[in-house]
Each structure stands twice: as structure tokens, then as C-alpha cells.
Design an enzyme around this catalytic site. Structure first.
Site, PDB file in Angstrom:
ATOM      1  N   SER A   1       0.844  -1.202   0.000  1.00 42.71           N
ATOM      2  CA  SER A   1       0.000   0.000   0.000  1.00 42.71           C
ATOM      3  C   SER A   1       0.871   1.240   0.000  1.00 42.71           C
ATOM      4  O   SER A   1       2.091   1.175   0.162  1.00 42.71           O
ATOM      5  CB  SER A   1      -0.921   0.006   1.231  1.00 42.71           C
TER       6      SER A   1
ATOM      7  N   SER B   1       0.833   3.694   2.236  1.00 40.41           N
ATOM      8  CA  SER B   1       0.809   4.354   3.540  1.00 40.41           C
ATOM      9  C   SER B   1       2.165   4.896   3.974  1.00 40.41           C
ATOM     10  O   SER B   1       2.236   5.738   4.861  1.00 40.41           O
ATOM     11  CB  SER B   1       0.277   3.398   4.613  1.00 40.41           C
TER      12      SER B   1
ATOM     13  N   LYS C   1       5.283   0.667   9.535  1.00 34.39           N
ATOM     14  CA  LYS C   1       5.053   2.067   9.887  1.00 34.39           C
ATOM     15  C   LYS C   1       6.327   2.615  10.534  1.00 34.39           C
ATOM     16  O   LYS C   1       7.277   1.881  10.800  1.00 34.39           O
ATOM     17  CB  LYS C   1       3.888   2.215  10.881  1.00 34.39           C
TER      18      LYS C   1
ATOM     19  N   SER D   1      -2.986   6.672   5.851  1.00 37.87           N
ATOM     20  CA  SER D   1      -2.315   5.602   6.578  1.00 37.87           C
ATOM     21  C   SER D   1      -3.187   5.102   7.721  1.00 37.87           C
ATOM     22  O   SER D   1      -3.674   5.894   8.530  1.00 37.87           O
ATOM     23  CB  SER D   1      -0.972   6.099   7.139  1.00 37.87           C
TER      24      SER D   1
END
Length: 267
Positions: free
Chosen positions: A87, A89, A144, A228
Site C-alpha cells: 500500500s 501508507s 510504519k 495511513s
């Protein structure tokens, strides 16, 4: 599908078959050959010898694959594991289709499948790009940036991150970059770590009033701040969910030919 579990099962199955052959089945084949040789007074043709010593196909496969699978298991579980970014994010730091390498021992050695830490080698630091098992669905891996350590006071309001009451420094680099025309490209500095982030001025995004990160947990954000799914929505990352620290991009593949022009360290 839990690939770690499948790999552990494959290593165990091939290892058991290989060990059983070494301890029992191979000696039995040699004993049969010796008995036939004694009856033939030592005159055993090559065809008969090959037939008597021939390994069953499960043994043949186990002997061939066991060492390979064992090496893959050790490397993947304790040293380095590859992941693909699914993705956006973490844009602009990581793009969809980037293949990354994750250091599995940066935060301690953990057993595969059960994820129990057996050797403590370090803790996540503020600014690290961390891979972890999603707290709400542990079979899914997330990536992250760590912004809050245990005991930190975290606040996120008006697109500004605050750590322990101080605004995290950031500076505007470009308004509406070509690769993301609706975003602002900024450089944010978490301690010694300077990295790029996107902010969308038209999207208010989630607001997080000051909270304290519990012991044994971490607060994470995606660099693509307004796109995100991170700790602002579902909370903290438990220490036992940590997979490792992402440190390099080694390939990019978006469906066409793989590209190695984007090989780089992850900041």
C-alpha cells in the site's frame, strides 16, 4: 497463510525423515545388501546392488530439501526477511511494489511461529521504520514509522506531531509535487532521523489528544500521514508483535519488469 508455520512444518518433516533414514532405514538397506552378498559369496551385480540400496522417494526428497529449507528458516527467522510493500501508507519513503529487507535481529531474536523472544539485542528507536504483526489481525504484517516509545507523551493535532510536549520539527520542501499533486512534501526530523512525509492540506485527518505510550508498546505513524491506517486509529503496537526493522529497498516491481534502479537504504 502463515508461511513461517509452513516452513517450520516442512523443515520438521524432512528432518525427521532424513534422521530416520540415517538411524534405521539406511542401516537396514546395508544389512540386506550384506545378507545378499553373503548368499552370493560376494558376487552381487550392480543392478541388484542399486536396487537394494535405492532410497525411497520420500527419503530422496527429504535428503535434498532438508538442508536448503533449514538454511532458509534460519536466515528468514533470525537474520533477514524480505517483504513487499502492498500500500501507499509509507509514501514517499516506500512506494507500492517496493521489495524491502527487514533486519530480524535488530530488536532481539524471536522463535518463528510462536514469536517468543529468546535473546534481547535491542529496542526500537524513535524514527525507525518497523515491521510488525497488526494488533487487530496478527496474521497480517504492517510497516510504519515508530514515533512514540514506552513512556512518551504523544499528540497529533493540525497535522503536527508532538512528542513529550515538543513539536517535531518539519519543513516544507515542495507544494504539490508531480508524483503527488494534492500533497505537500515535507521533511520531518525525529531526533537524528530526517525523513520525508506527505500531508494533504484539504484533509483534516484524525486528531489525537495527548496520550501516554504504555510500557512494552509503541506508537506508529505512516509517512503518508493522511492515507495511513496506523496507531491514530487502532492504538499501540505490543512489543511481542514486532517483526523487525526495515533497512533497505532491494527491488521494485509493479507488474512489469523488475527494476533495481531504486535500490537504497531506508531513512
Amino acid at each position: 497463510m502463515d508461511f513461517s508455520l509452513l516452513l517450520v512444518v516442512a523443515v520438521a518433516a524432512t528432518g525427521v525423515i532424513w534422521l530416520a533414514d540415517r538411524l534405521w532405514w539406511r542401516p537396514a538397506r546395508l544389512a540386506r545388501l550384506a545378507a545378499v552378498s553373503a548368499e552370493a559369496q560376494g558376487e552381487v551385480d550392480e543392478a541388484t546392488r542399486g536396487k537394494l540400496l535405492k532410497e525411497p522417494w520420500p527419503v530422496d526428497y527429504a535428503r535434498s530439501f532438508f538442508p536448503v529449507l533449514l538454511v532458509v528458516l534460519v536466515v528468514r527467522s533470525f537474520l533477514v526477511e524480505p517483504f513487499q510493500i502492498p500500500s501507499g501508507s509509507m509514501r514517499p519513503t516506500l512506494e507500492v511494489g517496493d521489495f524491502i529487507l527487514v533486519n530480524k535481529f535488530a530488536y532481539g531474536l524471536r522463535l518463528p511461529v510462536v514469536h517468543t523472544e529468546i535473546v534481547d539485542l535491542g529496542e526500537p528507536e524513535r524514527g525507525d521504520v518497523m515491521v510488525f504483526r497488526f494488533p487487530e489481525e496478527p496474521s497480517v504484517n504492517f510497516i510504519k514509522r515508530v514515533v512514540g516509545l514506552p513512556g512518551d507523551r504523544i499528540r497529533y493535532e493540525g497535522k503536527q506531531l508532538y512528542v513529550n510536549g515538543e513539536a517535531v520539527p518539519k519543513s516544507l520542501l515542495e507544494e504539490g509535487p508531480a508524483e503527488a499533486p494534492r500533497e505537500r512534501l515535507l521533511e520531518e526530523r525525529l531526533g537524528e532521523v530526517a525523513h520525508l512525509i506527505y500531508n494533504n492540506p484539504q484533509d483534516p485527518g484524525p486528531q489525537v489528544r495527548e496520550l501516554v505510550v504504555p510500557e512494552g508498546h509503541y506508537f506508529t505513524l505512516g509517512d503518508n500521514r493522511d492515507h495511513s491506517n496506523d496507531s491514530r486509529y487502532w492504538g499501540f503496537v505490543p512489543e511481542e508483535n514486532i517483526v523487525g526493522r526495515a533497512f533497505a529497498v532491494w527491488m521494485h516491481w509493479d507488474g512489469g519488469l523488475p527494476s533495481f534502479t531504486s535500490v537504497r537504504r531506508i531513512q
